[in-house]
Design a protein around this motif. Structure first.
Motif: not given
Ligand code: M6R
Length: 591
Positions: A14-16, A35, A37, A39, A62, A64-65, A68, A70
């Motif tokens: 996840s981007v998180s 950020v 990613a 996608n 967000f 998933e990737s 990514i 940031g």
């Protein structure tokens, strides 16, 4: 300056995860963030103004990737706006890029690109590089990046992605970039500092200047940007652990790091005696020695000149990193540059190293971050062993730096054992001093002076640079106007600033400077000043006394600690965030 964190792996994340990693780097820049990613056939991009640390989100916000990146920004070119925040991308997100550093010739390149039809939307230097890469991009991203970087003047750490390409390119010149490797899962974490990925891996590869890394599903390859040759890189295990890089039970990193001084001094002097003696010999025989650092590290260097003068009877020059190049004509083969730095990445100090090396000087680096650029550029390195320092205001690194210079000055005089004994006692005294009652005593003072407009700090001898350091500490986190002076200088001008109730801190050592600094404090008191004495013994001139242990010539090490606590408490009382003071960043990687 500016935090970079990216992930490349075989599994989608996840981007998180990148946002959480970026939060750990926020001390490097915190005015805006973003950020990007990969996608599906495009990039997911999110940018915002403000601290990423206070950004609350739902995981479902967000995608998933597998790729990514940031960035947390400390603005140089262009105001703090969402548009100026990184990542920067070209039309339709063909090229997406994040950058730490400054591209000096961006205006010339921009002018040229505008004539070719490129449209710019931000005021940043970074966007220009994204467009330049696009101009050269014909399916081979690494080649386009390499070609573009040949035209760039300035410092950079960059990460670049291109649409439908599935490659992540990293390159650096003058700004740090470190690659965390999880071989088992074929995962890579790229960051400007190790704490961003410590929870994922402790195996790292340091990208050197003028090197580029290309990461794709088959792994990672490194290239020298100038020779175009592939280079082999070593994987190194870092000694820091994730807990050290967290706040734990403390409200802020700053107070955590101040209190860690109960142990850090001991760790700083845990050096190999033979190495210290060898370095001391180099100092003794060097023809022209300069101590160089910036900000707090600069004040430590200046203190070092007093240690060497007093203890080793040796004259050593001092210059701030940014001013040193103007003195390079006095450097030649046989000269020695001693650089002092927490991060080992400060651009001005790195420039000083460059200037000194070009004249054939040797470099001794006293740094906290192992394998930092300075550590790798130096002929000799002494590590502070202080663990990660994350608050912008330097505290535990400061006293560790002082301790090492103190030890070296004793070693220069053939007295390493005596130096160590004094420092071991100093460490024990600090351990006793840092207790809740001590903090409470200082907090009463903080409450009393929290609304003042200005305050002054005086010191003499080796405590004069500590008066300057005290001023930096108070300025950067409390935002109170604070200035440090040599006690004897006050009567030559600054004493005109003293009015009724102006707080003035006197740093007192139990040595030959004592009676003179007390006289200076008395002169201030006679003009209405409120005297705060930081001293081993009370004195009738003090309106408020903060006791410090009597550690003889090591007094600067203990005298600065109550100021660190006072600065922290004033920041909290004035509702400032002591860990992320306005306009500042922890690691100053621009000139
Ligand atoms: O990483 P460095 O020690 O080279 O950093 C030098 C200065 O930027 C740094 O000491 C700065 O002055 C601190 N914020 C002061 O607390």
């Amino acid at each position: 300056m500016c935090g970079i964190f990216a992930y490349y792996g075989q599994e989608k994340k996840s981007v998180s995860m990148v946002i959480e990693g970026l939060k750990k780097l926020e001390y490097r820049g915190y005015d805006s963030w973003g950020v990007a990613a990969a996608n599906q056939d495009d990039f997911f991009i999110k940018k915002a103004v403000g601290k990423i640390g206070s950004y609350k989100y739902k995981e479902s916000d967000f995608p998933e990737s597998k790729m990514i990146m940031g960035h947390s920004r400390w603005a140089t070119h262009g105001g703090v706006t969402e548009i100026n925040a990184h990542p920067h991308s070209t039309e339709n997100n063909e090229i997406v890029l994040i950058h730490n550093g400054i591209i000096d010739n961006y205006l010339d390149i921009k002018k040229n690109l505008v004539t070719k039809g490129h449209i710019f939307i931000s005021e940043t230097d970074t966007e220009v590089l994204a467009h330049l890469i696009q101009e050269y991009y014909e399916g081979d991203l690494a080649a386009a990046v390499q070609k573009s970087l040949k035209e760039i003047k300035g410092r950079y750490a960059i990460l670049v992605m291109a649409k439908d390409n599935n490659k992540l390119i990293a390159a650096r010149r003058g700004s740090p970039l470190i690659i965390g490797v999880n071989k088992k899962n074929n995962e890579y974490f790229i960051a400007s500092d190790v704490p961003a990925f410590l929870q994922h891996t402790k195996s790292v590869i340091y990208l050197d200047d003028n090197q580029m890394a290309q990461i794709d599903k088959s792994g990672i390859i490194f290239k020298d940007l100038e020779t175009d040759k592939q280079v082999e890189k070593r994987v190194i295990e870092v000694s820091w652990n994730n807990e050290e890089a967290e706040k734990g039970k403390h409200k802020h990193f700053m107070i955590k790091e101040i209190l860690e001084q109960k142990n850090t001094l001991k760790k700083a002097i845990d050096q190999d005696d033979q190495q210290i003696i060898k370095i001391a010999d180099e100092i003794k025989k060097a023809f022209g020695t300069y101590l160089v650092g910036c900000g707090t590290a600069g004040k430590v260097c200046l203190t070092g000149t007093y240690f060497f003068a007093e203890i080793a009877k040796k004259h050593i020059n001092f210059e701030f990193g940014s001013e040193f190049p103007y003195f390079k004509d006095f450097i030649r083969e046989g000269s020695l540059l001693i650089v002092v730095s927490q991060s080992g990445e400060t651009a001005d100090t790195l420039e000083a190293i460059e200037a000194a090396k070009s004249k054939g000087a040797k470099i001794l680096a006293i740094v906290n971050v192992e394998s930092s650029t300075m550590a790798r550029e130096a002929d000799h390195t002494l590590l502070l062993n202080a663990g990660p320092e994350k608050a912008v205001a330097s505290t535990k690194a400061t006293t560790a730096q002082l301790a090492i210079l103190y030890l070296l000055s004793h070693a220069c005089n053939g007295g390493i054992t005596e130096g160590k004994q004094i420092l071991v006692r100093t460490a024990a005294e600090i351990n006793d001093m840092l207790n809740p009652r001590y903090e409470e005593h200082i907090s009463k003072l903080a409450e009393k002076i929290k609304s003042v407009e200005s305050m002054y700090i005086i010191g003499r001898g080796s405590n004069y640079p500590m008066a300057l350091e005290a001023a930096i500490k108070l300025q950067e986190v409390s935002y109170i106007h604070a200035e440090g002076f040599a006690g004897g200088e006050l009567k030559h001008g600054p004493i005109a600033l003293i009015t009724k109730g102006t707080p003035c801190i006197a740093l007192v050592a139990n040595d030959e400077t004592k009676s003179d600094i007390i006289s200076n404090a008395t002169e201030i008191k006679s003009r209405g000043g409120y005297i705060i004495g930081i001293a081993p013994e009370n004195n009738e001139v003090f309106d408020y006394w903060i006791k410090v242990p009597d550690v003889g010539t090591a007094s600067p090490i203990v005298n600065i600690i109550p100021i660190q606590i006072l600065a922290y408490q004033l920041a909290v009382l004035r509702q400032n965030n002591p860990d992320m003071p306005r306009n500042l960043a922890k690691s100053v990687t621009v000139k």
